[in-house]
Design a protein around this motif. Sequence first.
Motif, short mmCIF file in Angstrom:
data_model
loop_
_atom_site.label_atom_id
_atom_site.label_comp_id
_atom_site.label_asym_id
_atom_site.label_seq_id
_atom_site.Cartn_x
_atom_site.Cartn_y
_atom_site.Cartn_z
N LEU A 9 0.89 -1.11 0.08
CA LEU A 9 0.02 -0.17 0.07
C LEU A 9 0.76 1.26 0.00
CD1 LEU A 9 -2.88 -0.86 2.56
CD2 LEU A 9 -2.97 -1.11 -0.12
N ALA A 10 2.06 1.14 0.45
CA ALA A 10 2.88 2.32 0.63
C ALA A 10 3.98 2.68 -0.64
CB ALA A 10 3.91 2.10 1.81
N ARG A 11 3.61 1.61 -1.68
CA ARG A 11 4.39 1.71 -2.69
C ARG A 11 4.30 3.09 -3.46
NH1 ARG A 11 4.33 -4.27 -4.91
NH2 ARG A 11 5.67 -5.12 -3.50
N ARG A 12 5.32 3.48 -4.03
CA ARG A 12 5.13 4.79 -5.01
C ARG A 12 4.43 4.34 -6.33
NH1 ARG A 12 7.78 9.75 -5.67
NH2 ARG A 12 7.74 10.42 -7.86
N ARG A 13 3.44 4.91 -6.62
CA ARG A 13 2.57 4.73 -7.83
C ARG A 13 2.69 5.74 -9.00
NH1 ARG A 13 0.64 -0.32 -6.79
NH2 ARG A 13 0.67 -0.62 -4.51
N PHE A 19 -2.79 5.06 -8.19
CA PHE A 19 -2.62 6.09 -7.17
C PHE A 19 -3.90 6.32 -6.53
CE2 PHE A 19 -2.65 10.31 -5.39
CZ PHE A 19 -1.99 10.26 -4.34
N ASP A 20 -4.79 6.75 -7.64
CA ASP A 20 -6.13 7.14 -7.18
C ASP A 20 -7.04 5.84 -6.33
OD1 ASP A 20 -6.00 9.38 -8.14
OD2 ASP A 20 -7.28 9.18 -10.08
N PHE A 21 -6.66 4.72 -6.98
CA PHE A 21 -7.32 3.57 -6.30
C PHE A 21 -6.65 3.22 -5.01
CE2 PHE A 21 -7.69 -1.39 -6.12
CZ PHE A 21 -9.21 -1.29 -6.34
N VAL A 22 -5.64 3.38 -4.64
CA VAL A 22 -5.11 3.03 -3.31
C VAL A 22 -5.37 4.28 -2.56
CG1 VAL A 22 -3.25 1.34 -4.05
CG2 VAL A 22 -2.77 3.58 -3.70
N SER A 23 -5.74 5.48 -2.84
CA SER A 23 -6.17 6.56 -2.24
C SER A 23 -7.55 6.38 -1.65
CB SER A 23 -5.83 7.73 -3.00
OG SER A 23 -4.47 7.93 -3.19
N LEU A 24 -8.24 5.72 -2.20
CA LEU A 24 -9.75 5.24 -1.66
C LEU A 24 -9.72 5.15 -0.25
CD1 LEU A 24 -11.05 3.20 -4.31
CD2 LEU A 24 -11.40 5.47 -4.25
N ASP A 25 -10.98 5.66 0.43
CA ASP A 25 -10.83 5.41 1.77
C ASP A 25 -10.88 4.21 2.29
OD1 ASP A 25 -11.25 8.08 2.33
OD2 ASP A 25 -13.52 8.19 2.53
N ILE A 26 -11.36 3.23 1.71
CA ILE A 26 -11.58 1.43 1.86
C ILE A 26 -9.94 1.07 2.07
CG2 ILE A 26 -11.41 0.67 -0.37
CD1 ILE A 26 -13.06 -0.65 2.72
N ASP A 160 2.41 -11.48 -4.16
CA ASP A 160 1.93 -10.29 -5.09
C ASP A 160 0.51 -10.18 -5.33
OD1 ASP A 160 2.02 -12.37 -6.95
OD2 ASP A 160 3.25 -11.54 -8.54
N SER A 161 -0.21 -10.85 -4.72
CA SER A 161 -1.72 -11.00 -5.05
C SER A 161 -2.35 -9.61 -4.97
CB SER A 161 -2.64 -11.88 -4.31
OG SER A 161 -2.33 -11.85 -2.90
N THR A 162 -2.01 -8.85 -3.71
CA THR A 162 -2.65 -7.49 -3.62
C THR A 162 -2.18 -6.49 -4.62
OG1 THR A 162 -2.76 -7.97 -1.24
CG2 THR A 162 -3.06 -5.71 -1.97
N GLU A 163 -0.89 -6.40 -4.93
CA GLU A 163 -0.46 -5.90 -5.99
C GLU A 163 -1.10 -6.02 -7.33
OE1 GLU A 163 1.80 -2.86 -7.72
OE2 GLU A 163 1.65 -3.03 -5.57
N ASN A 164 -1.22 -7.27 -7.52
CA ASN A 164 -2.08 -7.62 -8.79
C ASN A 164 -3.59 -6.97 -8.86
OD1 ASN A 164 0.15 -8.76 -10.18
ND2 ASN A 164 -0.45 -10.95 -9.46
N ILE A 166 -4.57 -4.35 -7.06
CA ILE A 166 -4.44 -2.89 -7.22
C ILE A 166 -4.26 -2.50 -8.96
CG2 ILE A 166 -3.18 -0.83 -6.89
CD1 ILE A 166 -2.61 -2.07 -3.91
N LYS A 167 -3.38 -3.24 -9.43
CA LYS A 167 -3.17 -3.03 -10.77
C LYS A 167 -4.38 -3.35 -11.79
CE LYS A 167 1.56 -3.24 -10.70
NZ LYS A 167 2.92 -3.92 -11.30
N ASN A 168 -5.10 -4.62 -11.56
CA ASN A 168 -6.18 -4.92 -12.18
C ASN A 168 -7.36 -4.13 -12.07
OD1 ASN A 168 -4.79 -6.72 -13.77
ND2 ASN A 168 -4.80 -8.14 -12.18
#
Length: 178
Positions: A9-13, A19-26, A160-164, A166-168
């Motif tokens: 979650l802390a990775r630079r996007r 970036f917008d997706f991981v910035s969501l309140d959830i 890497d499932s969470t990273e995948n 986020i990307k998808n």
Amino acid sequence: MTLAEMMILARRREKRDEFDFVSLDIFKKYNLCLNYTYVMEYCKLLEPKVKGKNHYASLNKLNSKVLSIHGNDYKSDFDDVEVLIQVLRDSEFAIKLRRLRDQTFAHADKTESDNIFNIAVLDDSDLETALTHFFKLREIFQRCGNIYHVEYFIASIDDDSTENFIKNASKVMQDYNY
């Protein structure tokens, strides 16, 4: 696994949609929950020696239990592990996490803004230190297990499932204008 998720979650996007997706309140809520869990479990592992039935997750308790079973066969490992635990416990990072546990997370219901989600989470530097401590904690577990000729299974931090996800999911949201 908690640490790995926090690091994802802390990775630079670089991509705006990610970036917008991981910035969501959830994700803010998820990250806060991860931080809470990490801080509480980290502190629990490094609890000092306490007699009685409390602190079952304490590494000191594990180390002492192995010594009580194996005596002199484990004594040199016991002494080394005690030093490793004490070094971690005395670190600035551990002190910071105990302060977070005691002064912030334990009293999260008393935030000034009445919004628990405004609690500061671990920053990039903290996560780097947490990763270093992860490997030291894993070494302690391994040292305690060596006398049994077993290795503790400690979850991989390479999932890497969470990273995948986020990307998808961020791409899907962009494609469908969410």
